[in-house]
Design an enzyme around this catalytic site. Structure first.
Site, PDB file in Angstrom:
ATOM      1  N   GLU A 354       0.773  -1.255   0.158  1.00 16.44           N
ATOM      2  CA  GLU A 354      -0.032  -0.031   0.076  1.00 16.44           C
ATOM      3  C   GLU A 354       0.971   1.497  -0.045  1.00 16.44           C
ATOM      4  OE1 GLU A 354      -3.448  -0.492   2.243  1.00 16.44           O
ATOM      5  OE2 GLU A 354      -4.289   1.351   1.565  1.00 16.44           O
ATOM      6  N   GLU A 626      -2.040   0.578  13.083  1.00 16.78           N
ATOM      7  CA  GLU A 626      -3.173   0.993  12.339  1.00 16.78           C
ATOM      8  C   GLU A 626      -4.447   0.952  13.185  1.00 16.78           C
ATOM      9  OE1 GLU A 626      -3.637  -1.147   8.804  1.00 16.78           O
ATOM     10  OE2 GLU A 626      -4.963   0.439   8.267  1.00 16.78           O
TER      11      GLU A 626
HETATM   12  C1  BGC Z   1      -5.368   2.942   4.904  1.00 16.89           C
HETATM   13  C2  BGC Z   1      -5.758   4.090   5.442  1.00 16.89           C
HETATM   14  C3  BGC Z   1      -6.638   4.589   4.610  1.00 16.89           C
HETATM   15  C4  BGC Z   1      -8.063   4.075   4.529  1.00 16.89           C
HETATM   16  C5  BGC Z   1      -8.850   4.529   3.788  1.00 16.89           C
HETATM   17  C6  BGC Z   1      -6.302   1.774   4.441  1.00 16.89           C
HETATM   18  O1  BGC Z   1      -6.235   0.881   3.564  1.00 16.89           O
HETATM   19  O2  BGC Z   1      -4.151   2.256   5.068  1.00 16.89           O
HETATM   20  O3  BGC Z   1      -4.966   4.302   6.560  1.00 16.89           O
HETATM   21  O4  BGC Z   1      -6.904   5.935   5.397  1.00 16.89           O
HETATM   22  O5  BGC Z   1      -7.636   2.776   3.662  1.00 16.89           O
HETATM   23  O6  BGC Z   1      -9.701   3.743   3.017  1.00 16.89           O
END
Ligand code: BGC
Length: 831
Positions: A354, A626
């Site tokens: 990501e 997270e």
């Molecule tokens: C990210 C987040 C992001 C979110 C919003 C995730 O996959 O890691 O931190 O803000 O998606 O969809």
């Protein structure tokens, strides 16, 4: 502004760049006069490492970083005068795929910007007589491949030292079997000089341990999750391949790769076999603490490997240390998550497939980030990308640079970063130019949302992330928290419309200011009509809903205290476990503090049970997670598939720590006038805060011990401050001028522990999370499954003794255990 003369060049082959090997480019040329100044300018579609006369140029890595390349491709400049020789010289480069070609995002797609990697080099030789000569990348370059056989940001790099052409970047190398190059058509208008500091190697960490896991793997522990890579020093037989696989965490004794999802995060080095070899990757980076090592020839010694910390080279500007070691670790974790996620772009996470510039994450964390480091460069550059993409696409992308396959729609906290981030930066640095530059982007966003409002002025339709990762949201639906998503959107819009009105006024755009003031009033009224009772109860009774209504100053004065009391009781009812996600977490401690519930804010901050701010710290976290329970109490990884251990967003509470424990808040943008008002609580008895503002250094150093307070404050020239001394008996506000000031005074000891007995009421016990935990644990052992409410209306009158009377056949054992738990709470034993 330099003139961009060079061409983008790529190896001359008809095919798109394959997944490795990296391209090696070189050109030999003659210099017959010593230049007064020589400057090398360099960039790439892909990643580039420039070489000149046998060595790497400069100390930047991952050049040119990641920007919205088609709009802004950054050119680095290096002074290379001393490297230029009379006679033969060689200009060269290694070019890899990087962000421009490699796969990006969990959708796994490649070639977001180009299907060919290309280098761009421009060497400017300025002679004493004022003439200039250029050596530029063009069709006279030669190309080949070398040791770097594959390179990928997510998957890692492989290097076979046997394939590295010796001396390829020095004069005299025979490149007759090298191929030619072809031009890559790329818009020259995209070339820009950097706004942000470059990415560099910032620090080296030695291993803290080398483990052999139960299954027999060799794993090096560097003691800290970082962004970067491992440098190794090794000697061994030619053709030996060492494999380094990076992980954030060990579970059940083994490295756990779940948090990095499909990113392979694996580097491989194959030895040339000619003595001591030192190697580190160049065109990848990993988010890791542990590295699994395979194939090491002989014994792996501690000094053979180093973790290299890599990120944007920003100046540190903020520090806080308190008397509480857990809080200090929380603070350190936020600092590390920031460092790890500022590798050019402010990202959500640095480890998995990501690592994108998610707008909501930086919006939540920006006040903290701007205190800790000088982020004008990195975030200024990122805002330029945001504005460029917004004006091209007609929306603020959810990730900047935008590589998502679907268009984004306007959302609170995510897209509204277009307004709130420039505002946050303006508050921190006091520079109107920040607002001026962002103004078209800010207004475009707000006017777009204004069009979406319903007839009542509510933002009541469309997709919203809401209170993302509310701990009560289902694991597979992080947006499905307790708080109505459109309430969150309407509340955030109250904030952004007000910021917009103030911005327009500051920039002297009075018509716009009037327009945005009217809009701000309209959306606030709509929020109150729809969501708030006349007395101040918010229909959606969650901590986030109250936190937003209070912290964004949406409520009428007459509603505020009641809302604050409701918030305090919701927070207490949850046993001070956290119950907010991305939207509410940055604000909940502020909302409590602002409505007279400082103690509740401290209880929330200091709670260690799962989920809470300090729970990850008690689980050994070295970064912000997270999810509140990225690692669950039994030590297993949260199985949701989205479980990074390195996301800064929920670290946003550190901003409250700076302002409330450290005690420093700007009153005027840029701290020309500031407020110094530390508010001690719950056993936090000292703090030292330092902050480099645009005027100079601020120090706030306070300590309360043995009934004595000592406060030391320094503020820089050109500033003034109002000071409220912590726990001072007179609670007066003092005015201070630039310079150093010290106060010593007697305070009443407010830190006496409470004492509990069978005559305590449930609400007294519930106000102390530790006591409540001990008490409810004891109760649950005898009467399992019966919930106790320490915050309901009865709890203020109900003593433990009366409670026992209500329980038919209550045993002596229950009474004895409850008494023992209350004694333990009195003497401070932890649950
Ligand atoms: C990210 C987040 C992001 C979110 C919003 C995730 O996959 O890691 O931190 O803000 O998606 O969809």
């Amino acid at each position: 502004m330099p003139i961009w003369t060079a061409s983008f060049i790529t190896p001359a082959t008809a095919d798109p760049t394959p997944e490795g090997p990296a391209a090696y480019l070189r050109k030999e040329f003659t210099v017959d006069r010593k230049p007064a100044v020589a400057t090398l300018r360099v960039t790439a579609v892909g990643l580039i490492e420039p070489h000149l006369n046998g060595g790497v140029v400069g100390d930047e890595v991952l050049t040119p970083g990641w920007t919205s390349y088609r709009h802004r491709l950054v050119v680095s400049s290096h002074e290379v005068t001393d490297s230029i020789r009379l006679g033969r010289n060689v200009l060269g480069a290694i070019v890899g795929e990087g962000w421009a070609l490699g796969r990006l995002g969990w959708e796994g797609t490649r070639h977001h910007y180009s299907d060919r990697a290309a280098g761009w080099l421009q060497l400017e030789l300025e002679y004493p007589d004022g003439t200039t000569e250029l050596v530029v990348s063009d069709d006279t370059f030669r190309s080949s491949t070398g040791g770097m056989t594959t390179d990928s940001i997510y998957d890692g790099e492989e290097f076979d030292a046997r394939l590295e052409p010796s001396g390829w970047d020095a004069p005299g190398f025979d490149d007759s079997d090298w191929a030619g190059v072809a031009p890559l058509d790329w818009p020259k208008e995209s070339l820009v000089e950097p706004i942000a500091p470059p990415i560099r190697r910032i620090e080296e960490l030695p291993p803290v341990d080398i483990l052999t896991t139960p299954s027999g793997l060799t794993v090096v522990d560097f003691g800290q999750i970082i962004s970067g890579w491992v440098r190794l020093q090794v000697s061994g037989p030619s053709g030996t391949t060492i494999t380094l696989r990076h992980a954030e965490v060990i579970t059940g004794g083994e490295p756990d790769y779940e948090t990095i999802r499909t990113a392979r995060a694996t580097d491989r080095y194959t030895l040339r076999g000619t003595g001591l070899e030192v190697w580190e990757p160049r065109f990848t980076f990993h988010g890791f603490r542990y590295v699994q090592v395979e194939g090491w020839p002989g014994n792996l010694a501690l000094d053979a490997v180093r973790a290299i910390v890599v990120h944007s080279d920003m100046n540190r500007t903020g520090w806080l240390e308190t008397s509480n070691p857990l809080l200090n670790q929380l603070h350190a974790n936020a600092v590390w998550s920031m460092r790890d996620n500022f590798v050019g772009v402010p990202t959500d996470c640095p480890q998995r497939d990501e690592r994108l510039g998610w707008t909501g994450d930086i919006n939540a964390f920006a006040p903290t980030a701007a205190f800790l480091y000088d982020v004008r460069g990195v975030l200024g550059s990122w805002l330029s990308d945001l504005a460029a993409e917004q004006s091209e696409k007609g929306f603020v992308p959810w990730v900047v640079p935008d590589v998502l396959s679907t268009p984004s729609s306007p959302t609170a906290l995510w897209s509204d970063v277009a307004v709130s981030l420039p505002w946050t930066l303006y508050r921190e640095y006091g520079d109107r130019q920040i607002l001026d530059a962002a103004y078209p982007s800010m207004t475009a966003f707000i006017r777009q949302v204004a069009e979406l409002l319903d007839e009542n002025g509510l933002w009541s339709t469309g997709f919203q992330y809401g209170d993302w990762l509310d701990p009560d949201a289902p694991a597979n639906n992080p947006a499905g928290g307790k708080t109505d998503r459109h309430l969150v959107a309407a509340a955030y819009l109250c904030r952004t419309t007000r910021q917009m009105a103030e911005t327009a006024a500051i920039l002297g755009r009075s018509d716009d200011a009037a327009e945005f003031r009217a809009l701000a009033e309209r959306v606030r009224t709509a929020f109150l009509d729809e969501y708030v009772s006349s007395k101040g109860r918010v229909v959606n009774e969650t901590a986030t809903a109250y936190a937003l209504a209070i912290a964004f100053d949406i409520l009428d004065e007459s509603q505020r205290a009641h809302a604050g009391d409701r918030l305090a009781s919701i927070v207490a009812a949850a046993g001070y476990r956290i119950s907010t996600g991305f939207a509410g977490t940055p604000l909940v401690t502020d909302a409590l503090t602002a409505t007279g519930h400082l103690d509740a804010a401290y209880l929330l901050l200091l709670e260690t049970g799962c989920p809470s701010f300090l729970y990850p710290v008690t689980m050994g976290a070295t970064t912000i997670w997270e999810r509140w329970d990225s690692i669950r109490p039994d030590g297993s990884i949260n199985p949701s598939g989205m479980t990074s251990l390195n996301h800064y967003a929920l670290g946003a509470v550190v901003d409250w720590m700076h302002r409330t424990i450290g005690g420093l808040t700007p009153i005027e943008p840029g701290y020309s006038r500031m407020r110094v008002a530390p508010q001690p609580g719950r056993g936090v008895t000292s703090a030292v805060l330092r902050h480099t503002t645009s005027h100079g250094d601020v120090l706030v150093d306070w300590r309360i011990a043995d009934g004595e307070a000592r406060v030391f404050v320094t503020i820089p020239a050109g500033t003034t401050a109002e000071v409220e001394l912590p726990a001072h008996p007179d609670a007066a506000t003092l005015e201070i001028a630039a310079g150093s000031h010290e106060w010593n005074y007697a305070v009443e000891d407010s830190n006496q522990g409470a004492s509990y007995s069978l005559d305590s009421t449930l609400s007294e016990i519930a106000a102390d999370p530790n006591a409540w935990r001990l008490f409810t644990d004891a109760f649950g052992r005898h009467v399992p499954g019966v919930p106790l409410d320490g915050n309901g209306p009865e709890a203020t009158a109900l003593t433990v003794r009366t409670l026992l009377d209500y329980i038919p056949g209550a045993s002596e054992g229950l009474k004895t255990d409850l008494e023992a738990s209350l004694d333990a709470a009195t003497t401070g034993v932890s649950a």
